[in-house]
Design a protein around this motif. Structure first.
Motif, mmCIF file in Angstrom:
data_model
loop_
_atom_site.group_PDB
_atom_site.id
_atom_site.type_symbol
_atom_site.label_atom_id
_atom_site.label_comp_id
_atom_site.label_asym_id
_atom_site.label_seq_id
_atom_site.Cartn_x
_atom_site.Cartn_y
_atom_site.Cartn_z
ATOM 1 N N MET A 255 46.388 37.685 48.191
ATOM 2 C CA MET A 255 47.268 38.687 48.785
ATOM 3 C C MET A 255 48.360 38.015 49.613
ATOM 4 S SD MET A 255 46.116 41.703 51.274
ATOM 5 C CE MET A 255 47.304 42.577 52.264
ATOM 6 N N ILE A 256 49.591 38.433 49.370
ATOM 7 C CA ILE A 256 50.782 37.844 49.979
ATOM 8 C C ILE A 256 50.820 36.351 49.676
ATOM 9 C CG2 ILE A 256 52.283 37.978 52.011
ATOM 10 C CD1 ILE A 256 50.432 39.952 53.217
ATOM 11 N N GLY A 257 50.260 35.994 48.535
ATOM 12 C CA GLY A 257 50.336 34.621 48.071
ATOM 13 C C GLY A 257 50.970 34.624 46.688
ATOM 14 N N SER A 258 50.920 33.522 46.015
ATOM 15 C CA SER A 258 51.614 33.420 44.739
ATOM 16 C C SER A 258 50.711 32.831 43.655
ATOM 17 C CB SER A 258 52.876 32.576 44.907
ATOM 18 O OG SER A 258 52.536 31.309 45.429
ATOM 19 N N LYS A 259 49.411 32.981 43.809
ATOM 20 C CA LYS A 259 48.492 32.438 42.803
ATOM 21 C C LYS A 259 47.670 33.570 42.180
ATOM 22 C CE LYS A 259 47.974 27.785 44.708
ATOM 23 N NZ LYS A 259 48.966 27.871 45.771
ATOM 24 N N ILE A 260 47.447 33.468 40.864
ATOM 25 C CA ILE A 260 46.659 34.470 40.154
ATOM 26 C C ILE A 260 45.887 33.766 39.045
ATOM 27 C CG2 ILE A 260 48.630 35.064 38.643
ATOM 28 C CD1 ILE A 260 47.533 37.986 38.683
ATOM 29 N N PHE A 261 44.635 34.175 38.850
ATOM 30 C CA PHE A 261 43.850 33.561 37.776
ATOM 31 C C PHE A 261 42.822 34.558 37.250
ATOM 32 C CE2 PHE A 261 39.855 32.780 40.042
ATOM 33 C CZ PHE A 261 40.265 32.800 41.368
ATOM 34 N N LYS A 262 42.398 34.304 35.998
ATOM 35 C CA LYS A 262 41.457 35.216 35.326
ATOM 36 C C LYS A 262 40.026 34.829 35.667
ATOM 37 C CE LYS A 262 40.777 35.466 30.693
ATOM 38 N NZ LYS A 262 41.105 35.827 29.298
ATOM 39 N N LEU A 263 39.213 35.838 35.949
ATOM 40 C CA LEU A 263 37.781 35.625 36.177
ATOM 41 C C LEU A 263 37.060 35.844 34.860
ATOM 42 C CD1 LEU A 263 37.541 37.648 39.490
ATOM 43 C CD2 LEU A 263 37.272 35.178 39.280
ATOM 44 N N ASP A 264 36.339 34.849 34.406
ATOM 45 C CA ASP A 264 35.675 34.938 33.111
ATOM 46 C C ASP A 264 34.257 34.401 33.247
ATOM 47 O OD1 ASP A 264 34.825 34.900 30.521
ATOM 48 O OD2 ASP A 264 36.677 34.022 29.714
ATOM 49 N N ALA A 265 33.275 35.312 33.149
ATOM 50 C CA ALA A 265 31.877 34.907 33.331
ATOM 51 C C ALA A 265 31.358 34.092 32.162
ATOM 52 C CB ALA A 265 31.009 36.149 33.522
ATOM 53 N N THR A 266 32.091 34.103 31.039
ATOM 54 C CA THR A 266 31.601 33.385 29.863
ATOM 55 C C THR A 266 32.057 31.931 29.840
ATOM 56 O OG1 THR A 266 33.532 33.958 28.531
ATOM 57 C CG2 THR A 266 31.689 35.534 28.560
ATOM 58 N N ARG A 267 32.947 31.552 30.758
ATOM 59 C CA ARG A 267 33.476 30.183 30.733
ATOM 60 C C ARG A 267 33.089 29.489 32.032
ATOM 61 N NH1 ARG A 267 37.898 29.749 27.051
ATOM 62 N NH2 ARG A 267 38.821 28.121 28.337
ATOM 63 N N PRO A 268 32.300 28.420 31.917
ATOM 64 C CA PRO A 268 31.822 27.749 33.129
ATOM 65 C C PRO A 268 32.896 26.907 33.827
ATOM 66 C CG PRO A 268 31.050 26.602 31.164
ATOM 67 C CD PRO A 268 31.753 27.838 30.683
ATOM 68 N N GLU A 269 33.932 26.537 33.091
ATOM 69 C CA GLU A 269 34.911 25.642 33.702
ATOM 70 C C GLU A 269 35.791 26.395 34.712
ATOM 71 O OE1 GLU A 269 36.687 26.753 29.628
ATOM 72 O OE2 GLU A 269 34.721 26.458 30.546
ATOM 73 N N ALA A 270 36.429 25.632 35.568
ATOM 74 C CA ALA A 270 37.281 26.228 36.591
ATOM 75 C C ALA A 270 38.434 26.985 35.928
ATOM 76 C CB ALA A 270 37.831 25.140 37.513
ATOM 77 N N PRO A 271 38.792 28.130 36.464
ATOM 78 C CA PRO A 271 39.859 28.910 35.841
ATOM 79 C C PRO A 271 41.224 28.231 36.003
ATOM 80 C CG PRO A 271 39.200 29.886 37.927
ATOM 81 C CD PRO A 271 38.244 28.766 37.664
ATOM 82 N N THR A 272 42.119 28.557 35.077
ATOM 83 C CA THR A 272 43.490 28.051 35.171
ATOM 84 C C THR A 272 44.284 28.976 36.087
ATOM 85 O OG1 THR A 272 43.335 27.220 32.923
ATOM 86 C CG2 THR A 272 45.546 27.460 33.863
ATOM 87 N N VAL A 273 44.838 28.392 37.123
ATOM 88 C CA VAL A 273 45.558 29.187 38.118
ATOM 89 C C VAL A 273 47.046 29.194 37.790
ATOM 90 C CG1 VAL A 273 46.123 29.421 40.561
ATOM 91 C CG2 VAL A 273 43.849 28.630 39.876
ATOM 92 N N ALA A 274 47.615 30.393 37.680
ATOM 93 C CA ALA A 274 49.052 30.523 37.462
ATOM 94 C C ALA A 274 49.737 30.813 38.792
ATOM 95 C CB ALA A 274 49.329 31.655 36.477
ATOM 96 N N SER A 275 50.972 30.394 38.902
ATOM 97 C CA SER A 275 51.731 30.628 40.129
ATOM 98 C C SER A 275 52.919 31.526 39.834
ATOM 99 C CB SER A 275 52.230 29.309 40.712
ATOM 100 O OG SER A 275 51.141 28.542 41.163
ATOM 101 N N THR A 276 53.163 32.459 40.737
ATOM 102 C CA THR A 276 54.355 33.284 40.629
ATOM 103 C C THR A 276 55.442 32.676 41.505
ATOM 104 O OG1 THR A 276 53.563 34.679 42.437
ATOM 105 C CG2 THR A 276 52.997 35.360 40.209
ATOM 106 N N ASP A 277 56.683 33.068 41.255
ATOM 107 C CA ASP A 277 57.766 32.475 42.042
ATOM 108 C C ASP A 277 58.061 33.285 43.301
ATOM 109 O OD1 ASP A 277 58.869 34.677 40.933
ATOM 110 O OD2 ASP A 277 60.489 33.660 39.887
ATOM 111 N N THR A 278 57.255 34.305 43.546
ATOM 112 C CA THR A 278 57.403 35.074 44.779
ATOM 113 C C THR A 278 56.037 35.653 45.143
ATOM 114 O OG1 THR A 278 58.611 36.887 45.834
ATOM 115 C CG2 THR A 278 58.015 37.183 43.540
ATOM 116 N N ALA A 279 55.856 36.012 46.386
ATOM 117 C CA ALA A 279 54.543 36.458 46.851
ATOM 118 C C ALA A 279 54.156 37.797 46.238
ATOM 119 C CB ALA A 279 54.542 36.568 48.369
ATOM 120 N N LEU A 280 52.873 37.913 45.878
ATOM 121 C CA LEU A 280 52.350 39.168 45.342
ATOM 122 C C LEU A 280 51.780 39.997 46.495
ATOM 123 C CD1 LEU A 280 50.387 37.672 42.315
ATOM 124 C CD2 LEU A 280 52.576 38.872 42.206
#
Lengths: 397, 179
Positions: A255-280
């Motif tokens: 919140m009021i940050g610029s990072k978003i990533f998908k939560l996936d219970a089927t994948r044990p590896e760390a999620p790929t974090v995407a960045s927005t160019d402005t705060a969400l």
């Protein structure tokens, strides 16, 4: 010989305490989040009130049979909407049968609306336990109810079950929070939060699990049993995580940050974090995609968001009304609802999203709802408000 | 020092916590007499400042702004405590006493002397002798005139000098020296 000023300075310095600035940043961040939550709740309440009043007035003007008032009088503390210079009271929704004291959260649950209900204590309050998750249809008829024990904080549908977050009825600190999984047969199972965690946002079910945001991460609960499985770290430890369901996937954003990533219970590896160019500030999803409430050059805007890449399509952002200050974004079907303030009053703006992706922002509607109300904006021009133990409907056309 | 006109962000907030937080909390604590209340008020004020920063609003002097807001919040909290204490007294219930930090005899005497001062005198005195603010800064923080600040400080110093065993004549000499 020291002067009086010098003596007082020395005495005051000696008498002063030495506070420990431990986790001050976290405490301030939490207060800011709480202020945001309260502001959103106030805005939503006011919005719902206004909608209810307008709807009630219109119905009364067009269909009243003269035997009883169709619209509640717009008293100073009642749910109401503003129409011109007047406040129009809201239309109460009579639930059949009566389920007791109605309270938020309110969510759309398929074709029904789910809400929380409690026994009345005879003094305007509630008695807990028990608590009840109640589903109603559009006419206010009770479709089903599930009895629980704790106070209900949030609901979700998904992963083949209904999900409820509660806290135990006793007020002994620290509070014990639980996830209740309600199976297709209506049987609830209770699963405790790990110690020391408290929810900072609603539960969301999707992506192979049920998820609850907490201060520095997201708790994962098993889709089949409801048991706590583990915690996914937030992308930004300084930001409060929020969750949004986009299609059948669940995304976490700061919140009021610029990072978003998908939560996936089927994948044990760390999620790929995407960045927005402005705060969400807030993210919501219609069946056709995700939308973000963000700002550009100091002006708030609602724009399509590609949650996988973080790209925001400003070219398709509808113009929000002048003087309207947005604070939250929600979706209901193909409709986006922006909550905020207009001339220092709570207001909402309905944005219709067409199948071709074009959008139209309607005029803001000023609402008034009591404190501690909960508001659910529906797809059409209806808003439901749970206030003071009753359910109201506001038409904002 | 020129005012810091940057919008409040994480970096500035962390810098404030590292450099100014202790002083502001201790100032508010001396006024209200409760460390938890002071910490809560200062943190709430910082959260409000943060929100303003997110809205693009600028705060010229963050420590002074936070101090002013925190003092207002602490004042409200103390009023609530007083009302609650009166209600509990009427009902014959045991009172709720704000916790006081452990202190030396001298510090205890200073705190007792401060508690005995009227609120405005207590606030002005703490800002002057612990916060190190000058008359103009105190006037801005408390929202009163500079002349009023001087008068309040003069009366407070007289009381404190007497209470803490000083000679009131010295106070008057100092006051004249202040101009």
């Amino acid at each position: 010989m020291p002067t009086v000023d010098e003596r007082l300075e020395r005495l005051f310095t000696a008498a002063a305490v030495e506070p420990t600035p431990e986790n001050v940043f976290g405490a301030v961040a939490q207060k800011r989040r709480q202020r945001h939550t309260r502001r959103v709740a106030r805005n939503i309440g006011a919005f719902v009130a206004l909608l209810v009043v307008l709807a009630g007035s219109l119905v009364w003007l067009t269909t009243d049979d003269g035997t009883q008032p169709a619209v509640s009088p717009a008293t100073r503390d009642s749910v109401a909407r503003k129409l011109g210079d007047a406040w129009l009271g809201a239309r109460p929704v009579a639930l059949t049968p009566d389920v007791g004291y109605v309270r938020g959260p309110l969510i759309q649950s398929g074709e029904y609306v789910a809400l929380a209900a409690y026994d009345r204590d005879g003094a305007g309050g509630i008695k807990v336990p028990p608590s009840r998750v109640v589903r109603i249809d559009a006419t206010g008829h009770v479709v089903d109810e599930v009895e629980l024990q704790g106070e209900i904080l949030s609901f979700a549908d998904g992963e083949g079950a209904r999900w409820v977050v509660t806290h135990d009825a006793d007020n002994v600190a620290p509070r014990q929070y639980r996830v209740k999984r309600i199976g297709p047969d209506g049987t609830p199972s209770s699963n405790a939060f790990p110690a020391g965690n408290e929810p900072v946002g609603p539960i969301v079910a999707g992506g192979g699990a049920a998820w609850v945001p907490v201060e520095h991460g997201i708790l994962r609960f098993d889709a089949t049993t409801g048991a706590y499985v583990g915690t996914v770290a937030a992308a930004d430890s300084d930001r409060v995580p929020h969750l949004v369901k986009i299609g059948s996937d669940v995304y976490a954003y700061s919140m009021i940050g610029s990072k978003i990533f998908k939560l996936d219970a089927t994948r044990p590896e760390a999620p790929t974090v995407a960045s927005t160019d402005t705060a969400l500030l807030s993210v919501a999803a219609t069946p056709h995609g995700a939308w973000a409430l963000t700002s550009l050059g100091g002006r708030m805007m609602v724009a399509p968001l590609d949650a996988a890449s973080g790209a925001i399509d400003r070219a398709r952002a509808p113009h929000l009304p002048k003087r309207f200050s947005a604070s939250d974004l929600r979706a209901a079907g193909d409709t986006l609802w922006v909550f905020g303030r207009l001339d220092d009053q709570s207001a909402i703006v309905r944005i219709g999203v067409r199948a071709d992706g074009s959008v139209v922002a309607e005029r803001p509607v000023v609402l008034r709802v009591p404190a501690n109300s909960d508001v659910l904006a529906l797809e059409a021009h209806d808003v439901l408000v749970a206030a003071d133990g009753e359910l109201y409907r506001v038409d904002i056309r | 020092m020129p005012p810091d006109r940057r919008a409040l962000d994480d970096t500035r907030l962390r810098s404030f916590i590292a450099t100014e937080y202790r002083k502001v909390v201790a100032t508010v604590e001396l006024v209200c007499g409760s460390l938890p209340t002071a910490e809560d008020a200062v943190q709430e004020a910082m959260a409000r400042a943060w929100e303003r920063g997110e809205r693009g609003e600028q705060i010229d002097r963050l420590p002074a702004w936070v101090t002013t807001v925190a003092l207002n919040l602490a004042r409200s909290q103390m009023r609530r405590w007083k009302s609650e204490r009166r209600a509990r007294d009427r009902m014959g219930l045991p009172g709720i006493v704000p916790d006081a930090p452990a202190a030396s005899a001298e510090a205890h005497a200073v705190r007792e002397a401060l508690r005995a001062l009227p609120r405005r005198q207590r606030e002005a005195t703490v800002l002057r002798y612990y916060g190190g603010l000058d008359v103009e800064e105190i006037a801005r923080t408390l929202g009163i005139s500079a002349g009023n600040v001087k008068a309040v400080l003069f009366r407070a110093r007289q009381t404190l000098a007497a209470t803490l065993g000083d000679d009131a004549d010295d106070v008057e000499e100092d006051e004249h020296a202040d101009g």
